[in-house]
Design an enzyme around this catalytic site. Structure first.
Site, PDB file in Angstrom:
ATOM      1  N   GLU A 202      -2.263  -7.020   7.777  1.00  0.00           N
ATOM      2  CA  GLU A 202      -0.937  -6.874   8.369  1.00  0.00           C
ATOM      3  C   GLU A 202      -0.858  -7.585   9.723  1.00  0.00           C
ATOM      4  OE1 GLU A 202       2.107  -6.819   8.413  1.00  0.00           O
ATOM      5  OE2 GLU A 202       2.732  -4.768   7.905  1.00  0.00           O
TER       6      GLU A 202
ATOM      7  N   HIS B 158       0.826  -1.209   0.000  1.00  0.00           N
ATOM      8  CA  HIS B 158       0.000   0.000   0.000  1.00  0.00           C
ATOM      9  C   HIS B 158       0.863   1.263   0.000  1.00  0.00           C
ATOM     10  CE1 HIS B 158       0.984   0.934   4.183  1.00  0.00           C
ATOM     11  NE2 HIS B 158       0.889  -0.370   4.414  1.00  0.00           N
TER      12      HIS B 158
END
Length: 217
Positions: free
Chosen positions: A98, A22
Site C-alpha cells: 500500500e 484484503h
C-alpha cells in the site's frame, strides 16, 4: 493465439490480473489511514477472506495460475485463504504494498486535515504531493507500472490473483483504462472486493470487472 479478435482487434491471449483487496482490519473499522502499518485482519476480515476464497473455488474468473500478494499481514492472510482453496502457492511481490502515508499513518481523514490542513488539501488534488515522510500517488503509479510489467513478462497469457490494497488496485484500474488521476479520488473499492484487468502483448488493456462483492452478500 485466440481464434476470435476482441473489439479492439487483439487476437492474442491477455494476461488477466484478478485484483482482490484484503479483508477488514481494526484501522478499516475506524477509517484510519492504513499504509505501511501492519494490522491483522479482524474476525469480520477473516470471514471476508474466507468468502472470497470460496468464491474463487468456483472459478468464476477462470482458473487461477498463480497468486501474488503484498508483503503486509492483512494481504498475505487474505491470500492464504485463497491458496488453501485453490492449491496454489502465494508469492510475495513487494511492489503490491500500500501507499506509504508517512506521518498520517493511523490518523483519520479529519485528524490529518487538522494536523496539516494546507498540505492535506493539496494532496487530495495533486498526485505529485506526498504526505509528510510518505509516498505520492505518482510514485505509487510508477511502482504499479513496474509490477504490471513484471507480471505480464513473468506470466504471459495466464490468470493471476493479486492480493493488494485500495490504492494499488485503483492504480491498476486507472492504468488499464488510460484515464487521469481523478479516478483515484472518485472510485470506491470495498474491502475484499474483486476487480479484473487484462493486459495484451501489444500493449492494449481492458477492465473486465470493478468492485465485485457478490460473495459478501
Amino acid at each position: 493465439m485466440s481464434d476470435k479478435a476482441t473489439w479492439q482487434g487483439q487476437t492474442s491471449t491477455p494476461t488477466r490480473i484478478v485484483l482482490l483487496r484484503h479483508g477488514q482490519t481494526p484501522l478499516s473499522v475506524e477509517r484510519r489511514y492504513s499504509g505501511r502499518g501492519n494490522p491483522s485482519l479482524t474476525d469480520v476480515g477473516l470471514a471476508q477472506a474466507t468468502a472470497a476464497a470460496t468464491r474463487l473455488s468456483a472459478s468464476p474468473f477462470g482458473s487461477i495460475d498463480t497468486i501474488v500478494s503484498s508483503p503486509l499481514a492483512r494481504t498475505r492472510d487474505t491470500a492464504e485463504f485463497a491458496s488453501r482453496v485453490l492449491g496454489v502457492d502465494v508469492a510475495v511481490h513487494e511492489g503490491l504494498i500500500e501507499t506509504d502515508f508517512g506521518e498520517w499513518e493511523g490518523l483519520t481523514f479529519r485528524e490529518a486535515a487538522e494536523r496539516d490542513g494546507r498540505l492535506h488539501r493539496k494532496w487530495l488534488s495533486d498526485v505529485d504531493v506526498a504526505p509528510p515522510g510518505g509516498e505520492s500517488f505518482a510514485a505509487v503509479a510508477d511502482r504499479i507500472g513496474q509490477v504490471r510489467d513484471d507480471l505480464v513478462d513473468q506470466y504471459p497469457g495466464q490468470t493471476i490473483l493479486a492480493v493488494s490494497h485500495v490504492t494499488p488496485i485503483k492504480t491498476f484500474l486507472r492504468g488499464a483504462l488510460g484515464v487521469g488521476p481523478e479516478l483515484l479520488f472518485r472510485m470506491h473499492l470495498d474491502l475484499a472486493s474483486f476487480s479484473i484487468v487484462e493486459f495484451y502483448p501489444d500493449g492494449g488493456s481492458v477492465v473486465r470487472l470493478v468492485n465485485d462483492t457478490a460473495h459478501l452478500q
